[in-house]
Write a protein that holds these residues in place. Structure first.
Motif, PDB file in Angstrom:
ATOM      1  N   SER A 127       0.832  -1.207   0.000  1.00 40.17           N
ATOM      2  CA  SER A 127       0.000   0.000   0.000  1.00 40.17           C
ATOM      3  C   SER A 127       0.865   1.255   0.000  1.00 40.17           C
ATOM      4  CB  SER A 127      -0.922   0.014   1.222  1.00 40.17           C
ATOM      5  OG  SER A 127      -1.847  -1.043   1.161  1.00 40.17           O
ATOM      6  N   LEU A 128       1.963   1.211   0.744  1.00 43.66           N
ATOM      7  CA  LEU A 128       2.880   2.353   0.791  1.00 43.66           C
ATOM      8  C   LEU A 128       3.498   2.610  -0.581  1.00 43.66           C
ATOM      9  CD1 LEU A 128       4.421   4.570   2.277  1.00 43.66           C
ATOM     10  CD2 LEU A 128       6.070   2.815   3.003  1.00 43.66           C
ATOM     11  N   ASP A 129       3.853   1.548  -1.272  1.00 41.34           N
ATOM     12  CA  ASP A 129       4.418   1.700  -2.610  1.00 41.34           C
ATOM     13  C   ASP A 129       3.427   2.416  -3.533  1.00 41.34           C
ATOM     14  OD1 ASP A 129       6.502   1.233  -4.573  1.00 41.34           O
ATOM     15  OD2 ASP A 129       5.161  -0.270  -5.450  1.00 41.34           O
ATOM     16  N   ILE A 130       2.177   2.022  -3.465  1.00 36.45           N
ATOM     17  CA  ILE A 130       1.124   2.647  -4.283  1.00 36.45           C
ATOM     18  C   ILE A 130       0.951   4.114  -3.878  1.00 36.45           C
ATOM     19  CG2 ILE A 130      -1.362   2.658  -4.756  1.00 36.45           C
ATOM     20  CD1 ILE A 130      -1.189  -0.462  -4.429  1.00 36.45           C
ATOM     21  N   ALA A 131       0.923   4.363  -2.576  1.00 31.87           N
ATOM     22  CA  ALA A 131       0.745   5.733  -2.089  1.00 31.87           C
ATOM     23  C   ALA A 131       1.895   6.638  -2.505  1.00 31.87           C
ATOM     24  CB  ALA A 131       0.588   5.733  -0.559  1.00 31.87           C
ATOM     25  N   ARG A 132       3.108   6.117  -2.451  1.00 32.02           N
ATOM     26  CA  ARG A 132       4.268   6.927  -2.858  1.00 32.02           C
ATOM     27  C   ARG A 132       4.230   7.242  -4.342  1.00 32.02           C
ATOM     28  NH1 ARG A 132       8.853   3.921   0.732  1.00 32.02           N
ATOM     29  NH2 ARG A 132       8.660   5.246   2.576  1.00 32.02           N
TER      30      ARG A 132
END
Length: 137
Positions: A127-132
């Motif tokens: 999810s963090l990868d997508i958010a970044r």
């Protein structure tokens, strides 16, 4: 017990006066598209420079904190006060809330790792990868 500066009665009246749903009933911080758009238009000015999607996301993040931690809900979910706090943060940077999402995910990853929950940490990392990737460049 923290002082109460904005009463539920005040919030209900403000919501009714503004044509919004009763924000004292928000238990999860979710705001309808209609309420977010109406509040954005009521605030006007700088609020209109922000996309409706960003404004709604920011409202929900701000309200989520108040609904999770009642002792720090300084606006008591009052729509105008909450909207003004959102605008103050967005004036610091239009990506303020997108960056906040990233920070919260980083904290959740660390908590999952401390708990030994590898699956949860990996899911949050995805999810963090997508958010970044969604952050403006």
């Amino acid at each position: 017990m923290a002082e109460v500066y904005v009463s539920r009665v005040d919030v209900r009246k403000a919501c009714a006066d503004l044509g919004l749903s009763d924000w004292t009933d928000l238990l999860d911080g979710r705001v309808s598209d209609t309420d977010a758009t109406l509040l954005r238009n009521i605030l006007g000015g700088d609020a209109l420079k922000i996309t409706p999607e960003t404004f709604k996301l920011a409202l929900e993040i701000k309200l989520e904190h108040g609904t999770q931690f009642s002792d720090t809900n300084v606006t008591a979910n009052h729509p105008i006060l909450t909207g003004q706090i959102v605008l103050a943060h967005l004036k610091e940077g239009l990506d303020y809330y997108e960056r906040l999402v990233c920070m919260e995910l980083e904290m959740e990853i660390a908590a999952a790792q401390r708990a030994g929950d590898t699956a949860r940490a990996e899911a949050k990392a995805a999810s963090l990868d997508i958010a970044r990737k969604a952050l403006p460049t």
